[in-house]
Design an enzyme around this catalytic site. Sequence first.
Site, PDB file in Angstrom:
ATOM      1  N   CYS A 197       0.284   2.755  -4.776  1.00 56.87           N
ATOM      2  CA  CYS A 197      -0.455   3.816  -4.456  1.00 56.87           C
ATOM      3  C   CYS A 197      -0.055   5.188  -4.001  1.00 56.87           C
ATOM      4  O   CYS A 197       0.674   4.901  -3.113  1.00 56.87           O
ATOM      5  CB  CYS A 197      -1.979   3.504  -4.139  1.00 56.87           C
ATOM      6  SG  CYS A 197      -2.752   2.365  -5.010  1.00 56.87           S
ATOM      7  N   HIS A 232       0.340  -1.595   0.154  1.00 52.07           N
ATOM      8  CA  HIS A 232       0.290  -0.003   0.127  1.00 52.07           C
ATOM      9  C   HIS A 232       0.834   1.441   0.059  1.00 52.07           C
ATOM     10  O   HIS A 232       2.025   1.374   0.344  1.00 52.07           O
ATOM     11  CB  HIS A 232      -0.506   0.306   1.546  1.00 52.07           C
ATOM     12  CG  HIS A 232      -1.817  -0.694   1.244  1.00 52.07           C
ATOM     13  ND1 HIS A 232      -3.380  -0.947   0.491  1.00 52.07           N
ATOM     14  CD2 HIS A 232      -2.180  -2.426   1.481  1.00 52.07           C
ATOM     15  CE1 HIS A 232      -4.303  -1.420   0.719  1.00 52.07           C
ATOM     16  NE2 HIS A 232      -3.647  -2.434   1.292  1.00 52.07           N
TER      17      HIS A 232
END
Length: 270
Positions: free
Chosen positions: A137, A84
Site C-alpha cells: 500500500c 506493508h
Amino acid sequence: MPAGLSVHVGLNKVDPGQYEGWDGALLACENDARDMAALARAAGFSDTVLLTPDGTVDQVTAALREAAGRLGPGDILLFTYSGHGGQVPDTTGDDDEADDLDETLVLYDRQFLDDEVNRELRAFADGVRIVVLLDCCHSGTAIEVPGEVRPETGIRMMPLFRQQEIYARDQSFFEDLQRSLAKDSPNGEATEAAALLISGCQDNQFSMDGDVNGAFTAALLEVWNQGAFRGGYRSFHRAIQSRLPTTQSPNLYTTGTPAPTFLRERPFTV
C-alpha cells in the site's frame, strides 16, 4: 549475452521491537517473494530472496549494491517487494514530492524511504534495465483510515496511527536521512534512476493480502502464465489491471529516461 539479477523481498511480519509492539502480520508476502524468484529463475535471472527477518535495511541495501557492482549496460535488474507500505512527512528533503510525503517500504527493522530506493537504483550503470514491482500500500494524503487496520482485513498498509507514532519517535532520524539523501543527489538536485516501476495500487489505494499470494502478485502470475504471455510491459500492466477491482488499480510509470525499446520488450527478458 546480457546478465539478469533479481532481488525479492517478502515480509510476513516486522520486528515489533522496532515498531512499538506492532508486528504487521500478513499471510502471503513470503509466498510472493518465492514465486517471483521462481519466475525470475525460469526467465534466466540469478536470484536473491530475503524473507521476513532477513528483510532488513542493511540486507536489502547490500543485495542491491552487490547487483549494481555486477551489472553493466544491457543487463537487467528485477527488484520485487511484498509487504506493508507507509508514508512519512518529507519536510527537509528535495521538493520532488507533490504531497510532501515520502512513501516507504516497511522493512523488518525500519521504514525504507522511496528516496533511499532511488539512491540505490542510481548506483547502477547507465544502460542497465531496471524493473521494480511493489506489492504494498502507498496510501495518498486524501485517505483517512479510522482506527487500527487489523491483519484480518488483509490490507498491506501500516496503520496510520502507528505511522504517526513511529514518526514522532524517529522524526529527527528521518529528517537527517532526508537531508543527507538530498545532499547526495548529483549537483544537489533531485534526480531519478532510469527505471520501470509497476506498483500494486495507486497512491490513494490499498494493496490486498491473500491466502496464497497478494492480489497484485496473483494477478501478475496469472497474466504471465508460466511464460506464455507475449507483449510488452504496457500490455502486461493493462492485463494485470484488468484482473483487479477498481479499488486496487496497479500503476505503471517510469523514472528517469529508460529506453523506449525497453518498454516494448516482453517482460523479464534477460
